[in-house]
Design a protein around this motif. Structure first.
Motif, PDB file in Angstrom:
ATOM      1  N   TYR A   1       0.770  -1.604   0.369  1.00 43.32           N
ATOM      2  CA  TYR A   1      -0.147  -0.347   0.209  1.00 43.32           C
ATOM      3  C   TYR A   1       0.606   1.351  -0.410  1.00 43.32           C
ATOM      4  CZ  TYR A   1      -4.075  -2.921   0.988  1.00 43.32           C
ATOM      5  OH  TYR A   1      -5.044  -4.156   0.639  1.00 43.32           O
ATOM      6  N   GLY A   2       1.981   1.288   0.176  1.00 40.32           N
ATOM      7  CA  GLY A   2       2.774   2.726   0.488  1.00 40.32           C
ATOM      8  C   GLY A   2       3.376   2.708  -0.715  1.00 40.32           C
ATOM      9  N   LEU A   3       4.059   1.636  -1.313  1.00 38.62           N
ATOM     10  CA  LEU A   3       4.211   1.452  -2.298  1.00 38.62           C
ATOM     11  C   LEU A   3       3.122   2.105  -3.983  1.00 38.62           C
ATOM     12  CD1 LEU A   3       7.157  -1.152  -3.239  1.00 38.62           C
ATOM     13  CD2 LEU A   3       7.183   1.389  -2.737  1.00 38.62           C
ATOM     14  N   ARG A   4       2.043   1.846  -3.733  1.00 35.89           N
ATOM     15  CA  ARG A   4       0.930   2.326  -4.805  1.00 35.89           C
ATOM     16  C   ARG A   4       0.723   3.482  -4.264  1.00 35.89           C
ATOM     17  NH1 ARG A   4      -4.559   0.858  -5.407  1.00 35.89           N
ATOM     18  NH2 ARG A   4      -4.307   0.198  -6.555  1.00 35.89           N
ATOM     19  N   ALA A   5       0.361   3.563  -3.036  1.00 36.51           N
ATOM     20  CA  ALA A   5       0.282   5.378  -2.498  1.00 36.51           C
ATOM     21  C   ALA A   5       1.304   6.306  -3.250  1.00 36.51           C
ATOM     22  CB  ALA A   5       0.340   5.586  -0.974  1.00 36.51           C
ATOM     23  N   ALA A   6       2.563   5.603  -3.531  1.00 31.09           N
ATOM     24  CA  ALA A   6       3.683   6.448  -4.219  1.00 31.09           C
ATOM     25  C   ALA A   6       3.491   6.361  -5.504  1.00 31.09           C
ATOM     26  CB  ALA A   6       5.324   5.707  -3.590  1.00 31.09           C
ATOM     27  N   GLY A   7       2.995   5.961  -6.268  1.00 32.73           N
ATOM     28  CA  GLY A   7       2.765   5.711  -7.924  1.00 32.73           C
ATOM     29  C   GLY A   7       2.991   4.080  -8.030  1.00 32.73           C
ATOM     30  N   ALA A   8       3.887   3.661  -7.642  1.00 31.25           N
ATOM     31  CA  ALA A   8       4.482   2.141  -8.379  1.00 31.25           C
ATOM     32  C   ALA A   8       2.835   1.220  -8.691  1.00 31.25           C
ATOM     33  CB  ALA A   8       4.760   1.442  -7.330  1.00 31.25           C
ATOM     34  N   GLY A   9       3.080   0.770  -9.673  1.00 35.08           N
ATOM     35  CA  GLY A   9       2.183  -0.147 -10.359  1.00 35.08           C
ATOM     36  C   GLY A   9       2.184  -1.403  -9.302  1.00 35.08           C
TER      37      GLY A   9
ATOM     38  N   VAL B   1       7.639  -6.535  -4.771  1.00 28.62           N
ATOM     39  CA  VAL B   1       8.193  -5.912  -3.393  1.00 28.62           C
ATOM     40  C   VAL B   1       7.882  -6.878  -1.984  1.00 28.62           C
ATOM     41  CG1 VAL B   1       9.304  -4.090  -2.113  1.00 28.62           C
ATOM     42  CG2 VAL B   1       9.301  -4.193  -4.308  1.00 28.62           C
ATOM     43  N   GLY B   2       6.547  -6.403  -1.898  1.00 28.71           N
ATOM     44  CA  GLY B   2       5.847  -7.089  -0.773  1.00 28.71           C
ATOM     45  C   GLY B   2       5.997  -8.398  -1.218  1.00 28.71           C
ATOM     46  N   ALA B   3       6.363  -9.055  -1.180  1.00 28.93           N
ATOM     47  CA  ALA B   3       6.567 -10.642  -0.832  1.00 28.93           C
ATOM     48  C   ALA B   3       7.699 -10.789  -1.383  1.00 28.93           C
ATOM     49  CB  ALA B   3       6.682 -11.944  -2.657  1.00 28.93           C
ATOM     50  N   VAL B   4       8.986 -10.214  -0.702  1.00 29.33           N
ATOM     51  CA  VAL B   4       9.968 -10.232  -0.412  1.00 29.33           C
ATOM     52  C   VAL B   4      10.354 -10.560   0.804  1.00 29.33           C
ATOM     53  CG1 VAL B   4      11.999  -9.140   0.042  1.00 29.33           C
ATOM     54  CG2 VAL B   4      11.608  -8.381  -2.506  1.00 29.33           C
TER      55      VAL B   4
END
Length: 209
Positions: free
Chosen positions: A20-28, A35-38
């Motif tokens: 959710y952090g990466l999506r909020a930052a504009g990531a696909g 990244v969340g699976a790491v």
């Protein structure tokens, strides 16, 4: 950090925060899910290195993650990553049921492994009490069937719901499944008369009986 705290942080909190952090930052969706699976994969690897052993369930988690990542990167899109939990839970449920044919079923072995201070007691009860053995076989059936249902629900969510909702719902499903399965586990052991011995507080050395 205790094992339970590490599991909570790396397997549940970190994937959600990263996605959710990466999506909020504009990531696909795909990069955010990859990244969340790491963190869960790292938890498996760190545990294997630390304990110098690899459990079948840990291999399943890592295998499901790798399959999901490969499926997404090869053009399958984010839903293959979202379904990775089902790719782990379905084989885990089948494996649990398959262990009913072994001398000791999966749920007994897992419980014994995570409670090493009760291992000798559990082994003694296993060897001497038929009700205790039957309870663990029934518990394993409950967990195996519930895990298969869990897997089916994850597939439906992964391919039928908006991508942004699924990671949060996956976490809710994991927690609900584990909590619900505590009911037959504790009830069946209580019916054997050995609940306090297996799950009750440990007596301190020299504590009066």
């Amino acid at each position: 950090m205790t094992a339970s705290a590490r599991t909570l942080a790396l397997d549940i909190a970190a994937p959600l925060a990263l996605f959710y952090g990466l999506r909020a930052a504009g990531a696909g969706d795909v990069p955010a899910l990859v990244v969340g699976a790491v963190p869960p994969a790292l938890n498996v690897l760190v545990t294997a290195i630390r304990d110098r052993s690899v459990e079948a369930l840990a291999i399943g988690v890592l295998f499901g993650t790798v399959l999901g990542v490969l499926g997404a990167l090869l053009g399958g899109g984010p839903r293959e990553l979202l379904a990775r939990g089902a790719w782990f839970s379905a084989p885990a449920g089948l494996w649990a049921l398959a262990t009913l044919r072994r001398p000791r079923p999966l749920c007994y072995e897992v419980t014994r492994a995570v409670m090493p201070r009760r291992a000798a007691l559990m082994d003694r009860l296993w060897d001497t009490d038929e009700r205790f053995r039957a309870a663990w076989r029934t518990i394993t059936i409950c967990w195996g069937l519930a895990t298969l249902v869990d897997s089916a629900i994850r597939v439906v969510m992964a391919y039928g719901l908006p991508v942004a909702l699924v990671p949060a719902l996956d976490t809710v499903l994991t927690i609900v499944t584990i909590v619900v399965l505590q009911v037959p586990t504790h009830l069946l052991i209580r019916r054997t008369g050995h609940w306090h011995s297996v799950f009750g507080p440990l007596r301190r050395p020299g504590h009066a009986r």
